[in-house]
Design an enzyme around this catalytic site. Structure first.
Site, PDB file in Angstrom:
ATOM      1  N   LYS A 111       0.817  -1.216   0.000  1.00  0.00           N
ATOM      2  CA  LYS A 111       0.000   0.000   0.000  1.00  0.00           C
ATOM      3  C   LYS A 111       0.849   1.264   0.000  1.00  0.00           C
ATOM      4  CE  LYS A 111      -4.447  -1.421   1.745  1.00  0.00           C
ATOM      5  NZ  LYS A 111      -5.510  -1.179   2.710  1.00  0.00           N
ATOM      6  N   LYS A 194      -4.620  -9.843  -7.193  1.00  0.00           N
ATOM      7  CA  LYS A 194      -5.809 -10.068  -6.376  1.00  0.00           C
ATOM      8  C   LYS A 194      -6.954  -9.152  -6.852  1.00  0.00           C
ATOM      9  CE  LYS A 194      -5.838  -8.103  -2.238  1.00  0.00           C
ATOM     10  NZ  LYS A 194      -5.675  -7.728  -0.841  1.00  0.00           N
ATOM     11  N   LYS A 197     -10.494  -3.580  -4.332  1.00  0.00           N
ATOM     12  CA  LYS A 197     -11.283  -2.339  -4.422  1.00  0.00           C
ATOM     13  C   LYS A 197     -10.462  -1.227  -5.042  1.00  0.00           C
ATOM     14  CE  LYS A 197     -13.151  -3.326   0.118  1.00  0.00           C
ATOM     15  NZ  LYS A 197     -12.776  -3.095   1.515  1.00  0.00           N
TER      16      LYS A 197
HETATM   17  P1  TYM Z   1     -10.613  -5.637   3.477  1.00  0.00           P
HETATM   18  O1  TYM Z   1     -11.612  -4.566   3.706  1.00  0.00           O
HETATM   19  O2  TYM Z   1      -9.501  -5.402   2.515  1.00  0.00           O
HETATM   20  O3  TYM Z   1     -11.356  -6.948   2.966  1.00  0.00           O
HETATM   21  C1  TYM Z   1     -12.468  -7.480   3.655  1.00  0.00           C
HETATM   22  C2  TYM Z   1     -12.440  -9.002   3.599  1.00  0.00           C
HETATM   23  O4  TYM Z   1     -12.453  -9.444   2.232  1.00  0.00           O
HETATM   24  C3  TYM Z   1     -11.363 -10.355   2.009  1.00  0.00           C
HETATM   25  N1  TYM Z   1     -10.881 -10.165   0.638  1.00  0.00           N
HETATM   26  C4  TYM Z   1     -10.746 -11.155  -0.240  1.00  0.00           C
HETATM   27  N2  TYM Z   1     -11.000 -12.461  -0.161  1.00  0.00           N
HETATM   28  C5  TYM Z   1     -10.775 -13.213  -1.273  1.00  0.00           C
HETATM   29  N3  TYM Z   1     -10.313 -12.700  -2.447  1.00  0.00           N
HETATM   30  C6  TYM Z   1     -10.038 -11.386  -2.572  1.00  0.00           C
HETATM   31  N4  TYM Z   1      -9.614 -10.893  -3.721  1.00  0.00           N
HETATM   32  C7  TYM Z   1     -10.256 -10.548  -1.435  1.00  0.00           C
HETATM   33  N5  TYM Z   1     -10.100  -9.215  -1.202  1.00  0.00           N
HETATM   34  C8  TYM Z   1     -10.484  -8.997   0.076  1.00  0.00           C
HETATM   35  C9  TYM Z   1     -10.316  -9.944   3.038  1.00  0.00           C
HETATM   36  O5  TYM Z   1      -9.418 -10.998   3.294  1.00  0.00           O
HETATM   37  C10 TYM Z   1     -11.161  -9.589   4.235  1.00  0.00           C
HETATM   38  O6  TYM Z   1     -11.488 -10.757   4.959  1.00  0.00           O
HETATM   39  N6  TYM Z   1      -7.637  -5.551   7.488  1.00  0.00           N
HETATM   40  C11 TYM Z   1      -8.932  -6.000   7.005  1.00  0.00           C
HETATM   41  C12 TYM Z   1     -10.109  -5.453   7.780  1.00  0.00           C
HETATM   42  C13 TYM Z   1     -10.037  -5.660   9.250  1.00  0.00           C
HETATM   43  C14 TYM Z   1     -10.271  -6.885   9.925  1.00  0.00           C
HETATM   44  C15 TYM Z   1     -10.158  -6.571  11.321  1.00  0.00           C
HETATM   45  C16 TYM Z   1     -10.571  -8.172   9.506  1.00  0.00           C
HETATM   46  C17 TYM Z   1      -9.778  -4.719  10.187  1.00  0.00           C
HETATM   47  N7  TYM Z   1      -9.864  -5.252  11.465  1.00  0.00           N
HETATM   48  C18 TYM Z   1     -10.318  -7.558  12.296  1.00  0.00           C
HETATM   49  C19 TYM Z   1     -10.728  -9.135  10.481  1.00  0.00           C
HETATM   50  C20 TYM Z   1     -10.617  -8.843  11.865  1.00  0.00           C
HETATM   51  C21 TYM Z   1      -9.069  -5.543   5.550  1.00  0.00           C
HETATM   52  O7  TYM Z   1      -8.442  -4.639   5.110  1.00  0.00           O
HETATM   53  O8  TYM Z   1     -10.049  -6.169   4.864  1.00  0.00           O
END
Ligand code: TYM
Length: 342
Positions: A111, A194, A197
């Site tokens: 990032k 991947k 967003k």
């Molecule tokens: P974020 O917002 O990027 O993504 C949310 C969830 O979607 C999953 N994900 C994917 N799974 C499969 N293929 C993909 N291409 C893909 N892109 C995203 C992510 O693995 C995630 O589960 N850091 C986290 C948010 C967070 C969090 C937490 C998660 C903050 N605190 C505590 C669990 C527990 C994040 O940026 O997710």
């Protein structure tokens, strides 16, 4: 009872990767566990967010949870900033985590990119806030996509170091739940990247709010290769897809994996169904399935977006319930650390 915690950032559009990797698991787990699902708005502001868009995106993530089938009567749904315990515990964890651990985080490197000096300090300590999210509830299980694995390992390290430094058995050691057959959904335009967003190309992802025409067009244009579809002979003895095989045809296996996840079928079933066929027929079947699964969820999300009062009411009630669980845990952590509460 096991306690589940997970979160999604309110940044940009939610896509099929978020749905298959995370939100669909949230729905499945709610029947058997005590579940807390957060919209992590404090994480979102580690990179610049337009304030009005952030508010809209926060409601949109909550609407996605609800539209996908998360039941607010069974689960807690709230946005992170409304429960101060997250930020309070994150500060303590900033003082527990070692710089060396953060330096190893691949998501920060991705990032921050070449502009590391310009990245916010929030982006750097992001994993500590994530550890605080989970541990403020003493959650034991965290459903996520594969890209979050390293952050969860850091959460385990923070919990262990806190317990060790203060001579307590206070925080649990968390287990990642990487359940989905599609725990890593790749871009429709490049099987090595991947689905994300932040990809500037909208054609790279299926958004949860895309209508039938957009879904059909994106799948039709999804990158493939010139061979016919493979059969079950490529699988190993356990019925899994070897990594080397996947890498040889990343776009083909990405689309097949999406189909397997959306239809709840095994690799063997899916490969058996399409063996030797051209992509054209498979893409049509995949489109029909994606429209059938995502269509109603997207429509419900649009409907809720038009009724922000409903979503705000759920978030408010959720924040009260979350606060009642997290605040006592964080007060106890503060006592352990020696922060005086006169
Ligand atoms: P974020 O917002 O990027 O993504 C949310 C969830 O979607 C999953 N994900 C994917 N799974 C499969 N293929 C993909 N291409 C893909 N892109 C995203 C992510 O693995 C995630 O589960 N850091 C986290 C948010 C967070 C969090 C937490 C998660 C903050 N605190 C505590 C669990 C527990 C994040 O940026 O997710």
């Amino acid at each position: 009872m096991k306690r589940i915690f997970s979160g999604v950032q309110p940044t940009g559009f939610l896509h099929l990767g978020n749905y298959l990797g995370a939100v669909r698991q949230f729905v499945a787990l709610q029947h058997d566990y005590d579940c807390i699902y957060c919209v992590v708005d404090l994480h979102a502001i580690t990179v610049w967010q337009d304030p009005a868009e952030l508010r809209a995106a926060t409601r949109q993530v909550a609407a996605a949870y609800l539209a996908a089938g998360v039941d607010p009567q069974r689960c807690i749904i709230f946005n992170q900033s409304q429960v101060p315990a997250h930020a309070e515990l994150a500060w303590i964890f900033n003082c527990v985590t070692r710089l060396g651990w953060l330096n190893r985080m691949t998501q920060f490197k991705e990032k921050a990119g070449k502009h590391r000096e310009q990245a916010s300090s929030g982006l750097y300590v992001y994993p500590n806030l994530m550890a605080a999210d989970i541990l403020a509830y003493k959650a034991t299980h965290v459903p996520v996509g594969e890209d979050q694995k390293q952050h969860l390992e850091l959460t385990r390290d923070v919990a262990s170091k806190f317990n060790f430094d203060y001579g307590v058995e206070f925080f649990p050691v968390v287990e990642p739940l990487i359940l989905s057959a599609a725990a890593r959904v790749m871009s429709l335009r490049d099987g090595a990247k991947k689905m994300s967003k932040s990809d500037p190309s909208d054609a790279s992802r299926l958004n949860m709010t895309d209508g039938p025409d957009e879904i059909a067009q994106k799948i039709r244009r999804a990158k493939t290769d010139s061979e016919m579809l493979p059969g079950p002979g490529v699988l190993d003895a356990q019925g899994a897809l070897p990594e080397e095989t996947r890498k040889a045809r990343p776009e083909a296996y990405n689309l097949l994996g999406i189909y397997a996840a959306l239809s709840d079928k095994s690799w063997a079933e899916v490969l058996g169904e399409f063996e030797g066929q051209p992509f054209s027929h498979f893409k049509q079947v995949l489109t029909d399935l994606a429209v059938a699964v995502l269509g109603p969820i997207g429509e419900e999300m649009q409907r809720m977006t038009g009724d922000p009062g409903y979503v705000d009411g759920i978030l408010k009630t959720g924040a009260e319930k979350a606060d009642a669980l997290a605040t006592p845990v964080v007060r106890e952590a503060q006592d352990i650390v020696g922060l005086l509460r006169p």
